[in-house]
Design a protein around this motif. Structure first.
Motif, PDB file in Angstrom:
ATOM      1  N   LYS A 318       0.837  -1.204   0.000  1.00  0.00           N
ATOM      2  CA  LYS A 318       0.000   0.000   0.000  1.00  0.00           C
ATOM      3  C   LYS A 318       0.870   1.252   0.000  1.00  0.00           C
ATOM      4  CE  LYS A 318      -3.626  -2.291   2.708  1.00  0.00           C
ATOM      5  NZ  LYS A 318      -4.430  -2.224   3.950  1.00  0.00           N
ATOM      6  N   LEU A 323      -1.610   2.880  -2.651  1.00  0.00           N
ATOM      7  CA  LEU A 323      -2.933   2.322  -2.930  1.00  0.00           C
ATOM      8  C   LEU A 323      -3.996   2.783  -1.941  1.00  0.00           C
ATOM      9  CD1 LEU A 323      -1.847  -1.341  -3.780  1.00  0.00           C
ATOM     10  CD2 LEU A 323      -2.441   0.473  -5.378  1.00  0.00           C
ATOM     11  N   PHE A 327      -7.219  -0.427   0.753  1.00  0.00           N
ATOM     12  CA  PHE A 327      -6.906  -1.491  -0.203  1.00  0.00           C
ATOM     13  C   PHE A 327      -6.725  -2.805   0.557  1.00  0.00           C
ATOM     14  CE2 PHE A 327      -3.931  -4.170  -2.507  1.00  0.00           C
ATOM     15  CZ  PHE A 327      -4.494  -4.185  -3.771  1.00  0.00           C
ATOM     16  N   ARG A 338      -5.759  -1.250 -11.764  1.00  0.00           N
ATOM     17  CA  ARG A 338      -5.824   0.147 -11.330  1.00  0.00           C
ATOM     18  C   ARG A 338      -4.812   0.967 -12.116  1.00  0.00           C
ATOM     19  NH1 ARG A 338      -6.698   1.208  -4.912  1.00  0.00           N
ATOM     20  NH2 ARG A 338      -8.509  -0.140  -4.579  1.00  0.00           N
ATOM     21  N   LEU A 340      -2.269   3.882 -11.921  1.00  0.00           N
ATOM     22  CA  LEU A 340      -1.487   4.592 -10.913  1.00  0.00           C
ATOM     23  C   LEU A 340      -0.759   5.751 -11.572  1.00  0.00           C
ATOM     24  CD1 LEU A 340       0.059   1.483  -9.102  1.00  0.00           C
ATOM     25  CD2 LEU A 340      -2.093   2.640  -8.595  1.00  0.00           C
ATOM     26  N   ARG A 352      -0.348   1.096 -15.231  1.00  0.00           N
ATOM     27  CA  ARG A 352      -1.534   0.296 -14.940  1.00  0.00           C
ATOM     28  C   ARG A 352      -1.094  -0.940 -14.165  1.00  0.00           C
ATOM     29  NH1 ARG A 352      -6.430   0.912 -16.771  1.00  0.00           N
ATOM     30  NH2 ARG A 352      -5.714   2.245 -18.487  1.00  0.00           N
TER      31      ARG A 352
END
Length: 614
Positions: A318, A323, A327, A338, A340, A352
């Protein structure tokens, strides 16, 4: 490191002990059975021997009783005869050591004679022994074993009836006391012999057990040493096979297992190297975590993407990827990717992240694999596509709207106005030509983007080629704008597509003419730098802000959109020039200061140079 096994804890010691215990138990069982049987046989033989001799005495005593009369002389003669018989019996070789005492008892249970000189006082007394009474009662021989109260010796006592041949009745009794110590002395000797034999057997068995057990423990020890070597990673050692029995088969199986482990280890090592090579050469970043989202593996690409250099093992995922605290790994293990954002103030950087949970078969999630894919270019292309569509739509909508407005005005009667009609038609024609130029430029860019597009490259003198283009523009330029040429007096040969290069120079010169003020000078210069020819075109226009300088080669980009649209620009000229120059392995860039003009540079590789005679 495993220590050597203590001998007293080893299998060899246990086997020796087992062998020794087996021998000991066997010898004890055999000894007990043998001693008991021998004791019984000795007692039986001893009793039979004594009874036979006592029976002989009883026979002779019976004859003496039959011959004796009732007078005193006969009684004295009988007493002498009885003493003589007992003396002969006691002094015989077979009776001297065993017979303690022999008594002759008449039918009235009175002791008539005894062989024991120390017990002569018992003559004439009644015998009270219970064994004698039982013998008289049954007229049969009786025997028993008793313990001497004074010497604690075991004594065998016998009561043998004396039978008269004349009267066929029991007329007396022979009472014998015999010592059994000789028998038990022999039994003790036999027991000592058995004990000595047992000890000798145990010693021999222990020695043989040690030697024989080594045939079992030696291959086991070899397999143990092989297991230690295998734990160290050495699979080249083999266990020696000593026999074809179960231990030998186990040794062969162990060697086969070693070969299979060697092959499996080699396969595993090869797979590990492949995986390491794949991870190291992947363009994507890979991060592996445990079930608590702590990083346990991270390749170099992932470190580059995240922007760390030191070892990140143990870092929380995290925190590493930003994140968020909410998360977590869902129970079903499915997680959508996700996007980023690792962008900085100077550079766009989008990643990604694809999440793949790791779990046991039908078990809980034990970790996670995260694949980081750089999608900056993809997102940029997508953004450019959207901007391109928006720009094309905008560029087409503006002239179409203008044309629609003028055409509607003409349709409503403006065509009858001799002053407005020609102006409306001219504007409509200009907008139409502008759309044609826009479409042509878009088609040109589309061809340049196509991988199948081929340049028609030929070899030509670029200096003369550039001069011809400048001459053409010099004739069509506004009168108050002039060209300054700083072109070398050489022939520089390049291999390029002439039509495309004309388009490049035309686009740059056209922009320079459009943005030059009245009385401005456009300077064209050529130079040679590192096997390349450098062409620069400088104007004296308003210039380009430094913040916008890198964007002028983008499609549809204009510094001053209103002015560019007014003078008929499409915003694609420099973008086309950039693609053409790049297709010829060249570079193009711009230098500018706001309010002092702009200089466009581009380079091309050349093949040869020829000097020109003055």
């Amino acid at each position: 490191m495993l220590k050597g096994t203590n001998f007293f804890k080893s299998i060899q010691w246990k086997l020796v002990v087992i062998y020794a215990l087996l021998i000991l138990v066997a010898m004890q069982v055999i000894g007990v059975y043998f001693v008991r049987s021998l004791d019984k046989q000795y007692v039986t033989n001893f009793s039979k021997s004594v009874e036979d001799r006592a029976g002989l005495v009883a026979y002779n005593v019976g004859k003496e009783f039959d011959k004796a009369g009732d007078d005193e002389a006969s009684k004295r003669q009988l007493a002498l005869s009885l003493d003589q018989l007992l003396s002969e019996f006691s002094n015989s070789a077979t009776s001297r050591n065993d017979i303690l005492e022999v008594q002759i008892i008449d039918s009235d249970s009175v002791i008539r004679a005894t062989s024991d000189e120390g017990n002569r006082g018992a003559i004439g007394q009644r015998a009270t022994n219970s064994l004698v009474k039982k013998a008289f009662a049954t007229s049969s021989s009786k025997s028993d074993t008793v313990l001497d109260p004074t010497t604690d010796e075991r004594i065998r006592v016998f009561a043998v009836p004396v039978t008269s041949e004349q009267r066929d009745a029991t007329i007396g009794m022979i009472y014998v006391r015999a010592s059994m110590e000789s028998i038990y002395s022999q039994m003790e000797q036999v027991t000592r012999i058995l004990a000595t034999g047992t000890i000798i057997a145990l010693v021999i068995t222990s020695i043989l057990g040690v030697l024989l057990s080594r045939t079992i423990t030696r291959p086991i020890s070899d397999m143990r040493r092989q297991a230690i070597e295998m734990r160290k990673g050495n699979f080249s050692r083999k266990v020696k096979v000593y026999s074809d029995d179960e231990i030998g088969q186990l040794a062969r199986s162990f060697n086969e297992l070693t070969d299979e482990l060697l092959e499996a280890n080699a396969t595993t090592e090869a797979e590990r190297r492949k995986l390491t090579s794949v991870l190291e050469n992947m363009t994507d970043g890979v991060i592996a975590t445990d079930r608590t989202l702590r990083v346990i593996l991270m390749n170099d690409q992932a470190k580059d993407i995240v922007g760390i250099e030191e070892e990140s093992t143990g870092t929380n995922l995290k925190e590493l990827l930003g994140l968020g605290d909410d998360f977590m790994i869902p129970d079903d293990g499915t997680m959508p990717p996700r996007l980023l954002d690792f962008s900085s103030d100077e550079e766009l950087f989008l990643v990604r992240a694809f999440f793949s949970p790791v779990k046991k078969h039908s078990g809980p999630v034990t970790g996670m694999i995260v694949v980081l894919h750089d999608v900056t270019e993809q997102e940029q292309v997508e953004q450019d596509r959207r901007e391109f569509v928006a720009n094309v739509s905008h560029e087409l909508r503006t002239p179409l709207t203008t044309m629609r407005s003028y055409l509607e005005a003409l349709a409503e009667g403006a065509y009858q106005d001799e002053e407005l009609a020609p102006r409306f038609l001219e504007t409509t024609q200009n907008e139409t030509e502008r759309m044609i130029r826009l479409v042509n430029d878009l088609l040109q860019l589309s061809k340049m983007d196509s991988k199948e597009y081929k340049m028609n490259k030929v070899r030509f003198d670029y200096i003369q080629f550039l001069s011809d283009i400048i001459d053409r523009h010099d004739m069509t330029k506004p009168e108050k704008i002039r060209f300054r040429r700083k072109i070398m007096k050489r022939k520089v040969y390049v291999r390029a597509d002439q039509d495309k290069m004309i388009q490049v120079v035309d686009n740059i010169l056209t922009n320079a003419i459009k943005y030059s003020p009245e009385g401005g000078t456009i300077t064209v210069r050529t130079m040679l730098r590192a096997k390349r020819i450098v062409i620069s075109i400088k104007d004296e226009g308003v210039g380009i802000p430094k913040a916008n300088l890198q964007k002028i080669f983008e499609r549809f980009y204009r510094v001053d959109k209103a002015r560019a649209r007014k003078i008929g620009g499409t915003g694609l000229g420099l973008s086309i020039a950039k693609d053409v120059v790049a297709a010829h392995s060249g570079d193009i860039w711009a230098e500018s200061e706001w309010g002092r003009g702009t200089t466009i540079y581009f380079t091309l590789p050349y093949e040869a140079i020829e000097e020109v005679d003055e």
